[in-house]
Design an enzyme around this catalytic site. Structure first.
Site, PDB file in Angstrom:
ATOM      1  N   TYR A   1       0.840  -1.207   0.000  1.00 60.78           N
ATOM      2  CA  TYR A   1       0.000   0.000   0.000  1.00 60.78           C
ATOM      3  C   TYR A   1       0.876   1.259   0.000  1.00 60.78           C
ATOM      4  O   TYR A   1       1.762   1.411   0.846  1.00 60.78           O
ATOM      5  CB  TYR A   1      -0.946   0.045   1.208  1.00 60.78           C
ATOM      6  CG  TYR A   1      -2.015  -1.031   1.223  1.00 60.78           C
ATOM      7  CD1 TYR A   1      -2.269  -1.835   0.112  1.00 60.78           C
ATOM      8  CD2 TYR A   1      -2.797  -1.245   2.350  1.00 60.78           C
ATOM      9  CE1 TYR A   1      -3.246  -2.817   0.136  1.00 60.78           C
ATOM     10  CE2 TYR A   1      -3.785  -2.225   2.386  1.00 60.78           C
ATOM     11  CZ  TYR A   1      -3.996  -3.013   1.271  1.00 60.78           C
ATOM     12  OH  TYR A   1      -4.970  -3.982   1.305  1.00 60.78           O
TER      13      TYR A   1
ATOM     14  N   TRP B   1     -12.994  -7.205   2.360  1.00 63.38           N
ATOM     15  CA  TRP B   1     -12.572  -5.867   1.923  1.00 63.38           C
ATOM     16  C   TRP B   1     -13.607  -5.202   1.011  1.00 63.38           C
ATOM     17  O   TRP B   1     -14.410  -5.869   0.389  1.00 63.38           O
ATOM     18  CB  TRP B   1     -11.194  -5.858   1.317  1.00 63.38           C
ATOM     19  CG  TRP B   1     -10.853  -6.696   0.109  1.00 63.38           C
ATOM     20  CD1 TRP B   1     -10.348  -7.972   0.105  1.00 63.38           C
ATOM     21  CD2 TRP B   1     -10.895  -6.288  -1.277  1.00 63.38           C
ATOM     22  NE1 TRP B   1     -10.085  -8.370  -1.183  1.00 63.38           N
ATOM     23  CE2 TRP B   1     -10.398  -7.360  -2.050  1.00 63.38           C
ATOM     24  CE3 TRP B   1     -11.285  -5.126  -1.933  1.00 63.38           C
ATOM     25  CZ2 TRP B   1     -10.297  -7.312  -3.444  1.00 63.38           C
ATOM     26  CZ3 TRP B   1     -11.189  -5.061  -3.325  1.00 63.38           C
ATOM     27  CH2 TRP B   1     -10.700  -6.154  -4.060  1.00 63.38           C
TER      28      TRP B   1
ATOM     29  N   ASN C   1     -19.573   4.731  10.510  1.00 65.59           N
ATOM     30  CA  ASN C   1     -19.566   3.323  10.094  1.00 65.59           C
ATOM     31  C   ASN C   1     -19.607   2.339  11.259  1.00 65.59           C
ATOM     32  O   ASN C   1     -20.200   1.264  11.149  1.00 65.59           O
ATOM     33  CB  ASN C   1     -18.353   3.050   9.201  1.00 65.59           C
ATOM     34  CG  ASN C   1     -18.356   3.927   7.951  1.00 65.59           C
ATOM     35  OD1 ASN C   1     -19.402   4.461   7.569  1.00 65.59           O
ATOM     36  ND2 ASN C   1     -17.207   4.102   7.338  1.00 65.59           N
TER      37      ASN C   1
HETATM   38  P1  NDP Z   1     -14.707   0.482   1.647  1.00 65.88           P
HETATM   39  O1  NDP Z   1     -15.613  -0.209   0.701  1.00 65.88           O
HETATM   40  O2  NDP Z   1     -15.068   0.544   3.075  1.00 65.88           O
HETATM   41  O3  NDP Z   1     -14.467   1.961   1.088  1.00 65.88           O
HETATM   42  C1  NDP Z   1     -13.906   2.925   1.922  1.00 65.88           C
HETATM   43  C2  NDP Z   1     -14.032   4.286   1.302  1.00 65.88           C
HETATM   44  O4  NDP Z   1     -15.415   4.640   1.162  1.00 65.88           O
HETATM   45  C3  NDP Z   1     -13.426   5.350   2.190  1.00 65.88           C
HETATM   46  O5  NDP Z   1     -12.039   5.495   2.003  1.00 65.88           O
HETATM   47  C4  NDP Z   1     -14.226   6.570   1.787  1.00 65.88           C
HETATM   48  O6  NDP Z   1     -13.697   7.062   0.554  1.00 65.88           O
HETATM   49  C5  NDP Z   1     -15.608   5.985   1.540  1.00 65.88           C
HETATM   50  N1  NDP Z   1     -16.424   5.993   2.757  1.00 65.88           N
HETATM   51  C6  NDP Z   1     -16.207   5.316   3.924  1.00 65.88           C
HETATM   52  N2  NDP Z   1     -17.171   5.566   4.803  1.00 65.88           N
HETATM   53  C7  NDP Z   1     -18.034   6.416   4.206  1.00 65.88           C
HETATM   54  C8  NDP Z   1     -19.238   7.013   4.633  1.00 65.88           C
HETATM   55  N3  NDP Z   1     -19.730   6.791   5.841  1.00 65.88           N
HETATM   56  N4  NDP Z   1     -19.887   7.824   3.752  1.00 65.88           N
HETATM   57  C9  NDP Z   1     -19.384   8.046   2.528  1.00 65.88           C
HETATM   58  N5  NDP Z   1     -18.236   7.510   2.071  1.00 65.88           N
HETATM   59  C10 NDP Z   1     -17.571   6.692   2.908  1.00 65.88           C
HETATM   60  O7  NDP Z   1     -13.321  -0.233   1.672  1.00 65.88           O
HETATM   61  P2  NDP Z   1     -11.906  -0.039   0.928  1.00 65.88           P
HETATM   62  O8  NDP Z   1     -12.064  -0.213  -0.523  1.00 65.88           O
HETATM   63  O9  NDP Z   1     -11.269   1.194   1.438  1.00 65.88           O
HETATM   64  O10 NDP Z   1     -11.142  -1.272   1.527  1.00 65.88           O
HETATM   65  C11 NDP Z   1     -11.059  -1.413   2.945  1.00 65.88           C
HETATM   66  C12 NDP Z   1      -9.821  -2.133   3.330  1.00 65.88           C
HETATM   67  O11 NDP Z   1      -9.828  -3.439   2.794  1.00 65.88           O
HETATM   68  C13 NDP Z   1      -8.518  -1.552   2.819  1.00 65.88           C
HETATM   69  O12 NDP Z   1      -8.090  -0.431   3.545  1.00 65.88           O
HETATM   70  C14 NDP Z   1      -7.602  -2.715   2.971  1.00 65.88           C
HETATM   71  O13 NDP Z   1      -7.203  -2.852   4.321  1.00 65.88           O
HETATM   72  C15 NDP Z   1      -8.489  -3.869   2.551  1.00 65.88           C
HETATM   73  N6  NDP Z   1      -8.328  -4.226   1.130  1.00 65.88           N
HETATM   74  C16 NDP Z   1      -7.784  -5.450   0.858  1.00 65.88           C
HETATM   75  C17 NDP Z   1      -7.578  -5.867  -0.412  1.00 65.88           C
HETATM   76  C18 NDP Z   1      -6.973  -7.197  -0.655  1.00 65.88           C
HETATM   77  O14 NDP Z   1      -6.658  -7.525  -1.809  1.00 65.88           O
HETATM   78  N7  NDP Z   1      -6.768  -8.000   0.366  1.00 65.88           N
HETATM   79  C19 NDP Z   1      -7.940  -5.028  -1.575  1.00 65.88           C
HETATM   80  C20 NDP Z   1      -8.553  -3.773  -1.193  1.00 65.88           C
HETATM   81  C21 NDP Z   1      -8.734  -3.413   0.119  1.00 65.88           C
HETATM   82  P3  NDP Z   1     -13.854   8.597   0.061  1.00 65.88           P
HETATM   83  O15 NDP Z   1     -14.267   9.435   1.227  1.00 65.88           O
HETATM   84  O16 NDP Z   1     -12.509   8.933  -0.453  1.00 65.88           O
HETATM   85  O17 NDP Z   1     -14.881   8.529  -1.015  1.00 65.88           O
END
Ligand code: NDP
Length: 322
Positions: free
Chosen positions: A55, A206, A296
């Site tokens: 990351y 995720w 959340n």
């Molecule tokens: P989410 O689906 O939870 O998306 C998170 C994003 O959504 C935030 O960064 C924010 O982005 C937006 N968000 C979060 N809460 C809210 C809210 N209440 N209202 C509006 N927008 C919101 O998960 P991620 O895609 O971030 O993935 C989570 C974790 O999973 C990663 O950090 C990682 O640890 C893991 N992961 C693992 C992978 C793997 O291959 N093993 C691949 C991908 C992720 P914004 O505000 O910028 O719009």
């Protein structure tokens, strides 16, 4: 406050809402905001934090380590990962060979500022390295005390079965699988979940909010919200693109009455939905600002009645990836 669940057949409890820092720490958000998000997570009772060596090209581990500095180590569960298919350097600077696994854990521990991680995960399956070699390296890392437990990410059902059997022979257990899972992405239900149950693993899922799409903030025909992942040219915009389809976004808007009926925001509904699956130990949620974390975590402990689960299925129909 957040509830805790056991991870796989282990005695390790993790917060069912786990904080992840992909695309945010060391990239989309400044370090002070990253620290505020981590603080909001701790304040809400989140004890489990997930990152990966890859990351932000290793910066995310450093930022998370700095943000957690000074916390009581025994009160945290710190998870990281090894191996991304496109490694940055020489031929061995990637993969799940003994060399890369042993070198990678040392770099991760240094950046995270800790002597051990609670869970060390194979980020992908490496088809080029014998599985026996990888599992022996993991067994040694556990024996050295550098990782307490081992997990995998995005492995198929057969790969999980083979890995779990080898681990058992070597005297340790695979306890977790980390796949993508959300109302819009249910690929694991048919094979990965049954294989995991059979072998004693649970899922840490995720993108439970489909990268923010299931929060309902992306409205068809309207400009992308400022500061959202979809506008993040450092990597977020390209990764979220697959969900920014008018049909998908329209159906997501149609979930709003379901959230209203439960007295939840749409973001909370999305997180609560993945936690209804009894093989899911945690929803791995990202955040670009502390208010999102505070919102959340309120998904913890919510029960969605069967009738509303069925309505969600009807509303989303065939845009769900299975
Ligand atoms: P989410 O689906 O939870 O998306 C998170 C994003 O959504 C935030 O960064 C924010 O982005 C937006 N968000 C979060 N809460 C809210 C809210 N209440 N209202 C509006 N927008 C919101 O998960 P991620 O895609 O971030 O993935 C989570 C974790 O999973 C990663 O950090 C990682 O640890 C893991 N992961 C693992 C992978 C793997 O291959 N093993 C691949 C991908 C992720 P914004 O505000 O910028 O719009």
């Amino acid at each position: 406050m957040v509830n805790y669940r056991y991870l796989g057949n282990s005695g390790l409890k993790i917060s069912e809402i786990t904080y992840g820092n992909w695309l945010t720490h060391g990239s989309q958000v400044e370090n002070d905001v990253a620290t505020q998000c981590v603080r909001a997570a701790l304040d809400a009772g989140i004890t489990t934090f997930d990152t990966a060596d890859v990351y932000a090209n290793t910066k995310a581990e450093q930022v998370l380590g700095d943000a957690l500095a000074g916390q009581r180590r025994e009160s945290l569960e710190i998870f990281t990962k090894v191996y991304w298919p496109t490694g940055p350097g020489g031929p061995n600077d990637t993969g799940l060979s003994r060399k890369h696994v042993m070198e990678s854990i040392n770099g991760s521990l240094k950046r995270l500022g800790t002597d051990y991680v609670d869970l060390y995960q194979a980020h992908r399956y490496d088809t080029e390295t014998p599985l026996e070699e990888t599992m022996q390296a993991f067994a040694d890392i556990v024996r050295q005390g550098k990782a307490l437990y081992i997990g995998v990410s995005e492995w198929t059902a057969d790969q999980i079965r083979a890995g779990a059997a080898l681990a058992k022979d070597l005297g340790f257990q695979l306890i977790s699988s980390q796949p993508q899972y959300s109302m819009l992405w249910r690929v694991i239900e048919d094979e990965v979940v049954p294989a995991s149950k059979e072998c004693g693993l649970s899922q840490i899922v995720w993108s439970p909010m489909a990268q923010g799409v299931l929060s309902g903030k992306y409205v068809p025909g309207q400009p992308l919200p400022a500061g959202s992942r979809a506008t993040d040219e450092k990597g977020g915009a390209s990764s979220i693109r697959r969900f920014l389809d008018d049909d998908v976004l329209t159906r997501v808007q149609n979930l709003r009455p379901v959230a209203d009926e439960l007295g939840l925001s749409m973001a909370q509904l999305a997180v609560a939905w993945v936690l209804q699956n009894d093989n899911v130990a945690a929803a791995l949620v990202g955040a670009s600002r502390p208010e999102q974390v505070a919102e959340n975590v309120k998904a913890s402990g919510v029960t969605i009645p069967a009738e509303l689960l069925a309505r969600i299925d009807d509303v989303l129909g065939d845009v769900v990836e299975r």
